[in-house]
Design a protein around this motif. Structure first.
Motif, PDB file in Angstrom:
ATOM      1  N   VAL A  97       0.857  -1.189   0.000  1.00  0.00           N
ATOM      2  CA  VAL A  97       0.000   0.000   0.000  1.00  0.00           C
ATOM      3  C   VAL A  97       0.889   1.233   0.000  1.00  0.00           C
ATOM      4  CG1 VAL A  97      -1.805   1.281   1.209  1.00  0.00           C
ATOM      5  CG2 VAL A  97      -1.794  -1.227   1.295  1.00  0.00           C
ATOM      6  N   ARG A  98       0.637   2.143  -0.923  1.00  0.00           N
ATOM      7  CA  ARG A  98       1.330   3.430  -0.953  1.00  0.00           C
ATOM      8  C   ARG A  98       0.404   4.469  -0.349  1.00  0.00           C
ATOM      9  NH1 ARG A  98       2.084   4.841  -6.542  1.00  0.00           N
ATOM     10  NH2 ARG A  98       3.371   6.567  -5.762  1.00  0.00           N
ATOM     11  N   LEU A  99       0.700   4.859   0.870  1.00  0.00           N
ATOM     12  CA  LEU A  99      -0.143   5.787   1.623  1.00  0.00           C
ATOM     13  C   LEU A  99       0.491   7.183   1.612  1.00  0.00           C
ATOM     14  CD1 LEU A  99      -2.628   6.134   3.543  1.00  0.00           C
ATOM     15  CD2 LEU A  99      -1.027   5.725   5.436  1.00  0.00           C
ATOM     16  N   THR A 100      -0.293   8.178   1.265  1.00  0.00           N
ATOM     17  CA  THR A 100       0.180   9.564   1.248  1.00  0.00           C
ATOM     18  C   THR A 100      -0.680  10.420   2.165  1.00  0.00           C
ATOM     19  OG1 THR A 100       1.003   9.384  -1.016  1.00  0.00           O
ATOM     20  CG2 THR A 100       0.610  11.605  -0.163  1.00  0.00           C
ATOM     21  N   LEU A 101      -0.029  11.094   3.099  1.00  0.00           N
ATOM     22  CA  LEU A 101      -0.683  12.101   3.927  1.00  0.00           C
ATOM     23  C   LEU A 101      -0.310  13.466   3.374  1.00  0.00           C
ATOM     24  CD1 LEU A 101       0.133  10.739   7.507  1.00  0.00           C
ATOM     25  CD2 LEU A 101      -1.732  10.081   5.976  1.00  0.00           C
ATOM     26  N   ARG A 102      -1.301  14.335   3.225  1.00  0.00           N
ATOM     27  CA  ARG A 102      -1.047  15.706   2.791  1.00  0.00           C
ATOM     28  C   ARG A 102      -1.438  16.652   3.928  1.00  0.00           C
ATOM     29  NH1 ARG A 102      -2.962  13.048  -1.796  1.00  0.00           N
ATOM     30  NH2 ARG A 102      -1.441  13.042  -3.505  1.00  0.00           N
ATOM     31  N   ALA A 103      -0.567  17.596   4.203  1.00  0.00           N
ATOM     32  CA  ALA A 103      -0.793  18.507   5.329  1.00  0.00           C
ATOM     33  C   ALA A 103      -0.412  19.924   4.928  1.00  0.00           C
ATOM     34  CB  ALA A 103       0.025  18.070   6.545  1.00  0.00           C
ATOM     35  N   ALA A 104      -1.173  20.895   5.459  1.00  0.00           N
ATOM     36  CA  ALA A 104      -0.876  22.305   5.234  1.00  0.00           C
ATOM     37  C   ALA A 104      -1.514  23.118   6.344  1.00  0.00           C
ATOM     38  CB  ALA A 104      -1.392  22.767   3.870  1.00  0.00           C
ATOM     39  N   SER A 105      -1.047  24.351   6.498  1.00  0.00           N
ATOM     40  CA  SER A 105      -1.592  25.255   7.505  1.00  0.00           C
ATOM     41  C   SER A 105      -1.597  26.670   6.952  1.00  0.00           C
ATOM     42  CB  SER A 105      -0.760  25.210   8.788  1.00  0.00           C
ATOM     43  OG  SER A 105      -1.217  26.177   9.713  1.00  0.00           O
ATOM     44  N   ASP A 106      -2.687  27.414   7.245  1.00  0.00           N
ATOM     45  CA  ASP A 106      -2.720  28.833   6.878  1.00  0.00           C
ATOM     46  C   ASP A 106      -2.690  29.738   8.102  1.00  0.00           C
ATOM     47  OD1 ASP A 106      -5.276  28.499   7.872  1.00  0.00           O
ATOM     48  OD2 ASP A 106      -6.279  28.699   5.938  1.00  0.00           O
ATOM     49  N   LEU A 107      -2.820  29.158   9.311  1.00  0.00           N
ATOM     50  CA  LEU A 107      -2.826  29.927  10.558  1.00  0.00           C
ATOM     51  C   LEU A 107      -3.797  31.107  10.481  1.00  0.00           C
ATOM     52  CD1 LEU A 107       0.997  29.934  11.430  1.00  0.00           C
ATOM     53  CD2 LEU A 107      -0.791  28.386  12.276  1.00  0.00           C
ATOM     54  N   ALA A 108      -4.897  30.907   9.759  1.00  0.00           N
ATOM     55  CA  ALA A 108      -5.840  31.996   9.500  1.00  0.00           C
ATOM     56  C   ALA A 108      -6.699  32.282  10.725  1.00  0.00           C
ATOM     57  CB  ALA A 108      -6.739  31.640   8.321  1.00  0.00           C
ATOM     58  N   SER A 109      -7.171  33.512  10.805  1.00  0.00           N
ATOM     59  CA  SER A 109      -8.084  33.890  11.884  1.00  0.00           C
ATOM     60  C   SER A 109      -9.482  33.368  11.589  1.00  0.00           C
ATOM     61  CB  SER A 109      -8.124  35.408  12.039  1.00  0.00           C
ATOM     62  OG  SER A 109      -8.724  36.008  10.900  1.00  0.00           O
ATOM     63  N   MET A 110     -10.260  33.195  12.656  1.00  0.00           N
ATOM     64  CA  MET A 110     -11.610  32.670  12.507  1.00  0.00           C
ATOM     65  C   MET A 110     -12.472  33.561  11.622  1.00  0.00           C
ATOM     66  SD  MET A 110     -13.385  30.080  13.488  1.00  0.00           S
ATOM     67  CE  MET A 110     -12.713  29.455  15.022  1.00  0.00           C
ATOM     68  N   GLU A 111     -12.373  34.881  11.795  1.00  0.00           N
ATOM     69  CA  GLU A 111     -13.228  35.777  11.025  1.00  0.00           C
ATOM     70  C   GLU A 111     -12.907  35.703   9.540  1.00  0.00           C
ATOM     71  OE1 GLU A 111     -11.159  40.038  11.726  1.00  0.00           O
ATOM     72  OE2 GLU A 111     -11.046  38.544  13.283  1.00  0.00           O
ATOM     73  N   THR A 112     -11.624  35.501   9.187  1.00  0.00           N
ATOM     74  CA  THR A 112     -11.236  35.392   7.781  1.00  0.00           C
ATOM     75  C   THR A 112     -11.845  34.144   7.167  1.00  0.00           C
ATOM     76  OG1 THR A 112      -9.155  36.530   8.229  1.00  0.00           O
ATOM     77  CG2 THR A 112      -9.272  35.246   6.203  1.00  0.00           C
ATOM     78  N   ILE A 113     -11.811  33.054   7.907  1.00  0.00           N
ATOM     79  CA  ILE A 113     -12.359  31.798   7.400  1.00  0.00           C
ATOM     80  C   ILE A 113     -13.863  31.911   7.226  1.00  0.00           C
ATOM     81  CG2 ILE A 113     -12.663  29.346   7.924  1.00  0.00           C
ATOM     82  CD1 ILE A 113     -10.015  29.714   9.649  1.00  0.00           C
ATOM     83  N   LYS A 114     -14.542  32.498   8.223  1.00  0.00           N
ATOM     84  CA  LYS A 114     -16.001  32.608   8.147  1.00  0.00           C
ATOM     85  C   LYS A 114     -16.429  33.488   6.979  1.00  0.00           C
ATOM     86  CE  LYS A 114     -20.145  33.525  10.832  1.00  0.00           C
ATOM     87  NZ  LYS A 114     -20.732  34.103  12.060  1.00  0.00           N
ATOM     88  N   SER A 115     -15.639  34.513   6.683  1.00  0.00           N
ATOM     89  CA  SER A 115     -15.986  35.427   5.595  1.00  0.00           C
ATOM     90  C   SER A 115     -15.847  34.784   4.225  1.00  0.00           C
ATOM     91  CB  SER A 115     -15.099  36.672   5.657  1.00  0.00           C
ATOM     92  OG  SER A 115     -13.781  36.361   5.240  1.00  0.00           O
ATOM     93  N   GLY A 116     -15.113  33.667   4.145  1.00  0.00           N
ATOM     94  CA  GLY A 116     -14.887  33.019   2.868  1.00  0.00           C
ATOM     95  C   GLY A 116     -13.756  33.620   2.056  1.00  0.00           C
TER      96      GLY A 116
END
Length: 674
Positions: A97-116
């Motif tokens: 089995v070739r298993l790949t995990l992909r990970a990333a982070s934007d460290l974004a604020s909650m209000e930025t995420i909610k605004s889209g």
């Protein structure tokens, strides 16, 4: 907290692992390469745990049945997400089995995420034991055990962690992924201790003939434990965060209502909520934050909020008109449910300050009504519980112009004044007569100014506008008037009839705005959706004022809706109703879980049982007038002060109360009215 797709992938939209109003992980996916990945199950197992299972088709299969599965078991706790990834081979042959995990982070604020708004991912750095992302203030670290065979850069600052796994017949392989957050600034509040979460609603259990109510109650208790936060100034004082993901912090109004709804399960949460807010009660006049002496705050955030279009609120914001009277009423109700007298007495000076705010600052123009207007030019234009910009309007759809005096806020103030007078008499403090007279004057003024009429008769307007004329929209706000003493018997009957009408009662709960009103939208945040807590407050008020048929119908609608949401009722949902839909449609950006949506299960139970408490006099009343759809019923883990008790209602409606065998509490228990 962690938010993911139903298959467990943290991959898009508001998905992520959050901490302190920031997103530590924005991407965490697991894929077996070069074979079909077919998710077959997934979702929360409890508030803190979730599990997901995917079939990897075509591997080691010796029949049409699947042989290899990928299982992910996720857990969250303060500052950490951990996930156990397991590959199972039930086949008769080995497989790679070739298993790949992909990970990333934007460290974004909650209000930025909610605004889209789009957010760029933060570049990742490889460390000895894993990966990290940092912006200088917050750092997210991801470790894998065992370490991956390779770590590679993928587009958009994504890291790919690759495993090549030889999986023998009947063998399993396992890895642990852990993400931890390091926060230089720290949170405004911290999660409650494990002990506090374990003690919360301990022993509370419900068994009825309606499994929907049972599941809603149990799921709510589990979710509420994980919404518990502690005051960093006194970690033994806990309160409920408003909701996940957007409002995971202290809100005056939300935390007060949630604590009030939970009083049948004990007063400790109410006491912690009261003290946490009292420590931050307004002391000065500050137009920038809308702080005023005696005022109870609206919300506290790590960094404040910036909504765009010039709208923003500071980290500690006082822009609310209703939290202050609600604080006084919670103190009174907690005393009636058994909060220790010495703890109540220590808070009475805060109650007196709140009353002065109601009289002097809440009624800024001296017309005898509590009203609000945003003094900053960039804060909330509406400052009641319906605080969106288009929530308060005329029936033809025209929006209100501030200052605005909301109908339910006058009811809260009336109840607070009478509650304070009762406390003053009980504790030998002066002022009871003054506040009783104040409440009476308010009651008369309300009758003279707020009532309007249409073809179906009189009803209370949602508010008075800037010209002191009624804003005649028919709204669910009128349900909050019941049980407060503001209405006389005939007025209560008129309100109950409106709540029971098809324009407000959707069949799944109350619409926030009547369906025949200008601007009504089934998906409008405060102009047509259904909010469970709003309906539950109306149910409790209807029961207090003796309108059991209307209360029973609305309560049944909430229970029906809870089944569609697997017992985790969201903050709000669409108001289309049972006339067109067999199940309620979700509102896309609703918090779920949300504190007062969850605590509504306890309020409905209290209404079903007809529970009323008077711990200072040693009395408990049980009148299950609307229990017919739920019997036989058994509710355990209820509390009156330090005493735990149980209520059972037999199939014929006869109630039985146990837990007070020593006679310390007199119980009045009566069955259905004949």
């Amino acid at each position: 907290m962690a938010v993911s797709r139903p298959d467990g992938q943290i991959s898009e939209g508001s998905d992520g692992f959050y901490h302190g109003d920031r997103r530590g992980l924005s991407l965490l996916t697991a894929h077996a390469e070069d074979v079909p990945n077919a998710p077959i199950s997934g979702g929360p197992d409890s508030a803190e745990h979730a599990s997901f299972r995917t079939v990897l088709r075509g591997l080691a299969e010796h029949s049409p049945d699947p042989a290899v599965t990928l299982e992910r078991r996720r857990a969250v706790e303060p500052g950490e997400l951990s996930e156990t990834i397991t590959l199972h081979n039930a086949g008769l042959t080995g497989v790679r089995v070739r298993l790949t995990l992909r990970a990333a982070s934007d460290l974004a604020s909650m209000e930025t995420i909610k605004s889209g708004r789009s957010v760029s991912e933060v570049p990742w750095a490889q460390e000895k034991d894993g990966l990290s992302w940092s912006d200088g203030e917050m750092t997210a670290r991801l470790t894998c055990t065992p370490a991956p065979d390779a770590v590679e850069q993928a587009p958009a600052e994504t890291a790919e962690l690759r495993y090549s796994i030889e999986l023998g017949a009947r063998e399993s392989w396992q890895a642990t992924v852990r993400c931890t957050i390091e926060d230089e600034k720290g949170e405004a509040f911290r999660p409650a201790t494990a002990r506090a979460r374990a003690e919360f609603a301990s022993g509370a259990a419900l068994a009825t003939a309606d499994r929907g109510l049972d599941h809603w109650f149990a799921r709510s208790c589990s979710d509420l434990r994980s919404l518990l936060l502690a005051d960093p100034l006194e970690e033994n004082d806990t309160f409920l965060a408003a909701g996940a993901p957007w409002f995971l912090t202290l809100f005056g109004r939300d935390s007060l209502w949630a604590a009030r709804m939970l009083l049948p399960l004990g007063t400790k949460l109410a006491a912690g909520t009261l003290r946490t807010l009292a420590r931050r009660q307004g002391a000065v006049s500050d137009p920038a934050t809308e702080e005023q002496p005696g005022k109870i705050l609206h919300e506290i955030r790590r960094d404040g909020l910036h909504f765009g279009d010039g709208l923003s609120v500071p980290p500690c914001y006082y822009g609310t008109v209703d939290a202050t009277p609600l604080w006084v009423t919670l103190l009174h109700d907690a005393w009636r449910w058994g909060m220790p007298a010495e703890e109540v007495e220590r808070l009475l000076p805060h109650a007196e300050s709140a009353l002065v705010w109601m009289d002097e600052y809440g009624d800024a123009d001296g017309d005898g009504f509590l009203e609000y207007v945003d003094s900053t030019g960039r804060g909330l234009s509406n400052q009641g519980w319906k605080d969106s910009g288009d929530a308060v309007r005329h029936r033809d759809g025209r929006l209100a112009e501030p200052p605005v005096a909301l109908c339910e806020v006058q009811a809260y103030a009336h109840e607070a004044a009478l509650s304070a007078a009762e406390l003053m008499r009980a504790f030998g403090r002066p002022g009871a007569e003054r506040w009783e007279e104040w409440a009476q004057r308010l009651r008369v003024r309300f009758r003279e100014r707020f009532w309007v009429e249409d073809a179906d008769g009189p009803y209370p307007a949602i508010a008075l506008g800037s010209d002191k004329q009624p804003l005649d929209a028919l709204t669910s706000n009128i349900g909050h008037l019941l049980g407060t003493g503001l209405l006389d018997e005939e007025e209560g009957r008129l309100v109950a009839a409106r709540l029971a009408g098809h324009h407000l009662d959707s069949g799944f709960g109350l619409r926030t705005l009547a369906s025949d009103s200008g601007g009504f939208s089934p998906l409008g945040y405060h102009i047509g959706t259904v909010w469970p807590h709003d309906t539950a407050i109306a149910v409790q008020g209807l029961v207090r004022d003796g309108h059991h048929a209307a209360a029973e119908s609305l309560a049944a609608g909430l229970v029906k809706a809870s089944v569609s949401f697997d017992g985790r009722l969201p903050e709000l949902f669409a108001g289309h109703g049972t006339g067109t839909d067999t199940r309620p449609a979700p509102y896309p950006a609703a918090c779920r879980p949300q504190a007062w949506a969850a605590t509504s299960a306890v309020t409905v139970l209290q209404a079903v049982l007809g529970l009323e408490a008077d711990a200072p006099s040693g009395r408990l009343t049980v009148r299950p007038r609307m229990a017919a759809g739920y019997v036989p019923l058994r509710a355990r883990g209820l509390r009156l002060g330090e005493r735990e008790f149980e209520v059972a209602v037999d199939a014929d409606g006869t109630p039985r109360v146990s837990g007070f065998a020593d006679g310390s509490v007199s119980v009045e228990a009566s069955g259905p009215a004949q």
